[in-house]
Design an enzyme around this catalytic site. Structure first.
Site, PDB file in Angstrom:
ATOM      1  N   ASP A 231     115.014  44.461  94.655  1.00  0.00           N
ATOM      2  CA  ASP A 231     113.797  43.840  95.173  1.00  0.00           C
ATOM      3  C   ASP A 231     112.623  44.698  94.720  1.00  0.00           C
ATOM      4  O   ASP A 231     112.761  45.912  94.558  1.00  0.00           O
ATOM      5  CB  ASP A 231     113.844  43.761  96.712  1.00  0.00           C
ATOM      6  CG  ASP A 231     112.871  42.736  97.270  1.00  0.00           C
ATOM      7  OD1 ASP A 231     113.319  41.664  97.723  1.00  0.00           O
ATOM      8  OD2 ASP A 231     111.647  43.015  97.254  1.00  0.00           O
TER       9      ASP A 231
ATOM     10  N   ARG B 131     106.887  22.187  97.829  1.00  0.00           N
ATOM     11  CA  ARG B 131     107.553  23.196  97.001  1.00  0.00           C
ATOM     12  C   ARG B 131     106.839  23.340  95.665  1.00  0.00           C
ATOM     13  O   ARG B 131     106.829  24.414  95.062  1.00  0.00           O
ATOM     14  CB  ARG B 131     109.014  22.794  96.782  1.00  0.00           C
ATOM     15  CG  ARG B 131     109.834  22.848  98.049  1.00  0.00           C
ATOM     16  CD  ARG B 131     111.306  22.591  97.770  1.00  0.00           C
ATOM     17  NE  ARG B 131     112.097  22.629  98.989  1.00  0.00           N
ATOM     18  CZ  ARG B 131     112.391  21.565  99.702  1.00  0.00           C
ATOM     19  NH1 ARG B 131     111.965  20.373  99.331  1.00  0.00           N
ATOM     20  NH2 ARG B 131     113.137  21.672 100.791  1.00  0.00           N
TER      21      ARG B 131
ATOM     22  N   PRO C 262     109.909  25.990  93.511  1.00  0.00           N
ATOM     23  CA  PRO C 262     110.659  24.738  93.448  1.00  0.00           C
ATOM     24  C   PRO C 262     111.849  24.891  92.497  1.00  0.00           C
ATOM     25  O   PRO C 262     111.658  25.138  91.306  1.00  0.00           O
ATOM     26  CB  PRO C 262     109.632  23.732  92.913  1.00  0.00           C
ATOM     27  CG  PRO C 262     108.613  24.561  92.202  1.00  0.00           C
ATOM     28  CD  PRO C 262     108.634  25.934  92.790  1.00  0.00           C
TER      29      PRO C 262
ATOM     30  N   ASP D 191     120.952  19.965 100.383  1.00  0.00           N
ATOM     31  CA  ASP D 191     120.579  18.620 100.840  1.00  0.00           C
ATOM     32  C   ASP D 191     121.833  17.751 100.991  1.00  0.00           C
ATOM     33  O   ASP D 191     121.945  16.968 101.938  1.00  0.00           O
ATOM     34  CB  ASP D 191     119.623  17.973  99.837  1.00  0.00           C
ATOM     35  CG  ASP D 191     118.550  18.948  99.391  1.00  0.00           C
ATOM     36  OD1 ASP D 191     117.401  18.800  99.798  1.00  0.00           O
ATOM     37  OD2 ASP D 191     118.892  19.893  98.647  1.00  0.00           O
TER      38      ASP D 191
ATOM     39  N   ARG E  92     123.504  18.727 104.111  1.00  0.00           N
ATOM     40  CA  ARG E  92     122.779  18.171 105.267  1.00  0.00           C
ATOM     41  C   ARG E  92     123.122  16.697 105.424  1.00  0.00           C
ATOM     42  O   ARG E  92     123.332  16.204 106.539  1.00  0.00           O
ATOM     43  CB  ARG E  92     121.271  18.325 105.066  1.00  0.00           C
ATOM     44  CG  ARG E  92     120.763  19.743 105.265  1.00  0.00           C
ATOM     45  CD  ARG E  92     119.291  19.886 104.875  1.00  0.00           C
ATOM     46  NE  ARG E  92     118.801  21.222 105.166  1.00  0.00           N
ATOM     47  CZ  ARG E  92     117.801  21.823 104.527  1.00  0.00           C
ATOM     48  NH1 ARG E  92     117.180  21.202 103.530  1.00  0.00           N
ATOM     49  NH2 ARG E  92     117.410  23.032 104.871  1.00  0.00           N
TER      50      ARG E  92
HETATM   51  P1  NAD Z   1     111.093  36.100 101.571  1.00  0.00           P
HETATM   52  O1  NAD Z   1     109.615  36.264 101.473  1.00  0.00           O
HETATM   53  O2  NAD Z   1     111.788  36.436 102.840  1.00  0.00           O
HETATM   54  O3  NAD Z   1     111.771  36.965 100.397  1.00  0.00           O
HETATM   55  C1  NAD Z   1     111.309  37.001  99.090  1.00  0.00           C
HETATM   56  C2  NAD Z   1     111.679  38.354  98.503  1.00  0.00           C
HETATM   57  O4  NAD Z   1     111.304  38.354  97.127  1.00  0.00           O
HETATM   58  C3  NAD Z   1     110.939  39.523  99.193  1.00  0.00           C
HETATM   59  O5  NAD Z   1     111.890  40.487  99.620  1.00  0.00           O
HETATM   60  C4  NAD Z   1     110.040  40.048  98.073  1.00  0.00           C
HETATM   61  O6  NAD Z   1     109.822  41.445  98.151  1.00  0.00           O
HETATM   62  C5  NAD Z   1     110.839  39.667  96.845  1.00  0.00           C
HETATM   63  N1  NAD Z   1     110.037  39.657  95.631  1.00  0.00           N
HETATM   64  C6  NAD Z   1     108.779  39.171  95.471  1.00  0.00           C
HETATM   65  N2  NAD Z   1     108.373  39.412  94.212  1.00  0.00           N
HETATM   66  C7  NAD Z   1     109.384  40.046  93.577  1.00  0.00           C
HETATM   67  C8  NAD Z   1     109.558  40.543  92.256  1.00  0.00           C
HETATM   68  N3  NAD Z   1     108.578  40.436  91.326  1.00  0.00           N
HETATM   69  N4  NAD Z   1     110.714  41.138  91.943  1.00  0.00           N
HETATM   70  C9  NAD Z   1     111.696  41.260  92.860  1.00  0.00           C
HETATM   71  N5  NAD Z   1     111.592  40.810  94.124  1.00  0.00           N
HETATM   72  C10 NAD Z   1     110.448  40.201  94.480  1.00  0.00           C
HETATM   73  O7  NAD Z   1     111.371  34.603 101.129  1.00  0.00           O
HETATM   74  P2  NAD Z   1     112.707  33.773 101.436  1.00  0.00           P
HETATM   75  O8  NAD Z   1     112.582  33.057 102.734  1.00  0.00           O
HETATM   76  O9  NAD Z   1     113.881  34.667 101.200  1.00  0.00           O
HETATM   77  O10 NAD Z   1     112.631  32.649 100.291  1.00  0.00           O
HETATM   78  C11 NAD Z   1     112.867  32.995  98.936  1.00  0.00           C
HETATM   79  C12 NAD Z   1     112.776  31.762  98.044  1.00  0.00           C
HETATM   80  O11 NAD Z   1     113.846  30.860  98.351  1.00  0.00           O
HETATM   81  C13 NAD Z   1     111.481  30.945  98.257  1.00  0.00           C
HETATM   82  O12 NAD Z   1     111.020  30.502  96.983  1.00  0.00           O
HETATM   83  C14 NAD Z   1     111.940  29.775  99.084  1.00  0.00           C
HETATM   84  O13 NAD Z   1     111.114  28.650  98.941  1.00  0.00           O
HETATM   85  C15 NAD Z   1     113.307  29.550  98.476  1.00  0.00           C
HETATM   86  N6  NAD Z   1     114.222  28.685  99.241  1.00  0.00           N
HETATM   87  C16 NAD Z   1     115.016  27.854  98.511  1.00  0.00           C
HETATM   88  C17 NAD Z   1     115.871  26.969  99.151  1.00  0.00           C
HETATM   89  C18 NAD Z   1     116.718  26.031  98.324  1.00  0.00           C
HETATM   90  O14 NAD Z   1     117.344  25.085  98.839  1.00  0.00           O
HETATM   91  N7  NAD Z   1     116.787  26.242  97.013  1.00  0.00           N
HETATM   92  C19 NAD Z   1     115.941  26.942 100.553  1.00  0.00           C
HETATM   93  C20 NAD Z   1     115.142  27.841 101.280  1.00  0.00           C
HETATM   94  C21 NAD Z   1     114.266  28.697 100.606  1.00  0.00           C
END
Ligand code: NAD
Length: 311
Positions: free
Chosen positions: A33, A87, A120, A147, A150
């Site tokens: 991270d 998204r 997204p 999805d 769900r």
């Molecule tokens: P979060 O903010 O809790 O975590 C994001 C992490 O990314 C943080 O720890 C941050 O430090 C890290 N980060 C940011 N920039 C970075 C970089 N340049 N290099 C390395 N790490 C970096 O967010 P979250 O709730 O864990 O969500 C993460 C992603 O997952 C979001 O884009 C969210 O929309 C997506 N998501 C996707 C689905 C799906 O069905 N695909 C479902 C839920 C969430």
């Protein structure tokens, strides 16, 4: 030796990591991270649970050099969806983040499979393929796996049947233009539309409301608790297992279209065969003409958005 590098140790990434630990998914799990302190803390926290687990997984904070011999790089890094934000709004912010991730992963000598969850997700998977220039089967987005889960849960609840005995998919963009091709949904081996027709207790309007509920689920959860993470964490785990165990399982991941339904290049959620090589084959469904149009519409939205990007 099954090795996974997780990039992004936020809520989604750590929900995946926690599921991976509990499911003994791999032998080595590296946490990366931009917030190194957080990744160190997360590794410590998981390691303290090892004594209660059924695995001797090696979990540690690492960096992109650790990707060299990894089987899978899971990317959950990014900025989160805010209340009321679509998204697609997240896109430009996340593109800049991905430039700082995908290039060093490739430079490490990584030859495994990218599994992307950041939203997204369809576009982020396509960006990952574009930046990495990996063969498309080796770059997968989580697509509509969550999805579809769900959907199966809600249909199961409505008919009082185990969701695992409901067969059906949500396809298209993981987002507002996703849809359920109802002609393809089965209860055991009986089409769900026939189940509704044959029994007065069930109503078509209830069934159609289920599609809306699936589409709006993320918004509802975000409104209630700020973010969604457990379900997607388990979905990532499921896809990663299909890869590591060479399962040839069919999951609605986001993959690059290669002629199916007349679609090319766009990454979109659709049922694909997943194994050690990645997403090796799309299973083209026998959609109605209306469903085909819905899929094409969803892909058009994704394609136009991708084309507008500044790399
Ligand atoms: P979060 O903010 O809790 O975590 C994001 C992490 O990314 C943080 O720890 C941050 O430090 C890290 N980060 C940011 N920039 C970075 C970089 N340049 N290099 C390395 N790490 C970096 O967010 P979250 O709730 O864990 O969500 C993460 C992603 O997952 C979001 O884009 C969210 O929309 C997506 N998501 C996707 C689905 C799906 O069905 N695909 C479902 C839920 C969430």
């Amino acid at each position: 030796m099954r090795k996974i590098v997780l990039v992004g140790t936020g809520m989604v990434g750590m929900s995946f990591a926690y599921a991976a630990l509990n499911q003994d998914l791999c032998d080595e799990l590296v946490l990366c991270d931009i917030n190194t302190t957080r990744a160190i803390g997360e590794a410590q926290d998981l390691n303290h649970g090892l004594a209660f687990s059924n695995t001797s997984m090696n979990i540690y904070q690492g960096d992109y050099k650790d990707c060299k011999d990894a089987d899978i790089v899971v990317i959950c890094a990014g900025v989160n969806q805010k209340v009321g934000e679509t998204r697609l709004h997240l896109l430009q912010r996340n593109l800049e983040i991905f430039k700082t991730i995908v290039n060093p992963v490739v430079n490490s000598g990584f030859e495994g499979i990218f599994l992307v969850a950041t939203n997204p997700v369809d576009i982020m998977a396509r960006i990952t393929q574009e930046l990495s220039q990996f063969p498309s089967e080796k770059v997968i987005g989580t697509g509509t796996t969550l999805d579809s889960a769900r959907l199966r849960f809600l249909i199961g609840e409505y008919f009082d049947v185990d969701p695992r005995s409901i067969h059906g998919y949500v396809i298209g963009e993981h987002g507002d233009s996703e849809f359920v091709p109802w002609s393809q949904v089965l209860l055991a081996t009986k089409p769900i539309l026939d189940v509704v027709m044959d029994n007065d207790c069930y109503k078509m309007e209830d069934i159609l409301k289920i599609s809306d509920d699936v589409r709006h689920a993320a918004y509802e959860i975000i409104k209630a608790k700020g973010a969604t993470y457990y379900g997607i964490g388990m979905a990532i785990c499921r896809v990663a297992r299909a890869i590591l165990q060479n399962e040839n399982s069919i999951l609605t991941i986001s993959s690059k279209m290669n002629g199916s339904y007349g679609l090319q290049n766009v990454y979109v959620g659709n049922p694909c065969i997943i194994n050690r090589q990645g997403a090796t084959r799309t299973v083209e469904l026998t959609l109605t003409s209306q469903e085909t149009e819905q899929l094409k519409n969803s892909c058009k939205i994704l394609d136009e958005t991708f084309s507008g990007l500044r790399f």
